[in-house]
Design an enzyme around this catalytic site. Structure first.
Site, PDB file in Angstrom:
ATOM      1  CB  ILE A  62      24.025  10.907 -13.220  1.00 26.94           C
ATOM      2  CG1 ILE A  62      23.011  10.824 -14.502  1.00 26.94           C
ATOM      3  CG2 ILE A  62      23.692   9.710 -12.445  1.00 26.94           C
ATOM      4  CD1 ILE A  62      22.790   9.529 -15.332  1.00 26.94           C
ATOM      5  N   PRO A  63      24.944  12.987 -10.124  1.00 27.83           N
ATOM      6  CG  PRO A  63      24.035  14.428  -8.762  1.00 27.83           C
ATOM      7  CD  PRO A  63      23.969  14.204 -10.083  1.00 27.83           C
ATOM      8  CG  HIS A  64      27.313   8.299  -9.403  1.00 31.21           C
ATOM      9  ND1 HIS A  64      27.523   9.232 -10.339  1.00 31.21           N
ATOM     10  CD2 HIS A  64      28.304   7.455  -9.554  1.00 31.21           C
ATOM     11  CE1 HIS A  64      28.626   8.965 -11.293  1.00 31.21           C
ATOM     12  NE2 HIS A  64      29.275   7.707 -10.714  1.00 31.21           N
ATOM     13  CB  ALA A  65      28.783   9.290  -3.563  1.00 31.02           C
TER      14      ALA A  65
END
Length: 148
Positions: A62-65
């Site tokens: 779950i890449p997130h930013a």
């Protein structure tokens, strides 16, 4: 506001590694006008990756930013044809990208992340996402995120 729509769901795609996945997602967001600046988004995603791996196990990353580049909250779902390595995990097949504007009103990204994480702990839900045949059916499975 719809944070996940058909255009943000891609099934059975061929990407070789984490870098390709993140670049693919950034291009998707630029092309759909959800992001102002691809370079800034990539910088923010990789800064978050340096803090701690965004792999949650169970074949999911779950890449997130939070980013000044993001215009509106968006969730991207990718299901890969073949598993890839994501830091220490070697069997990542589903990727959920979560991107919210830097001002992050009402802790949107935490609400989305929490809602998604709860759903993904359910083995039947994960299996349904792995087996779903169409983008439309995937969107139905993921619709609960739009209420986050």
């Amino acid at each position: 506001m719809e944070i996940i729509r058909e255009e943000f769901i891609k099934l059975d795609i061929n990407l070789e590694n984490k870098k390709e996945v993140i670049d693919y997602i950034a291009n998707l967001l630029i092309n759909s006008n959800r992001v102002r600046d691809k370079g800034l988004l990539l910088k923010d995603v990789y800064l978050r990756e340096e803090e701690a791996s965004t792999s949650m196990g169970l074949g999911i990353a779950i890449p997130h930013a939070k980013s000044l580049s993001v215009k509106e909250p968006t969730v991207v779902f990718l299901r890969l044809n073949e598993s890839i390595k994501w830091n220490e995990d070697k069997d990542i097949k589903m990727i959920f990208g979560i991107f919210v504007p830097a001002e992050n009103v009402d802790n949107q990204h935490l609400k989305i992340l929490s809602s998604l994480s709860r759903k993904l702990t359910d083995e039947q839900y994960r299996e349904a996402l792995l087996k779903v045949k169409s983008i439309k059916d995937s969107e139905r499975l993921l619709q609960g995120l739009n209420a986050s």
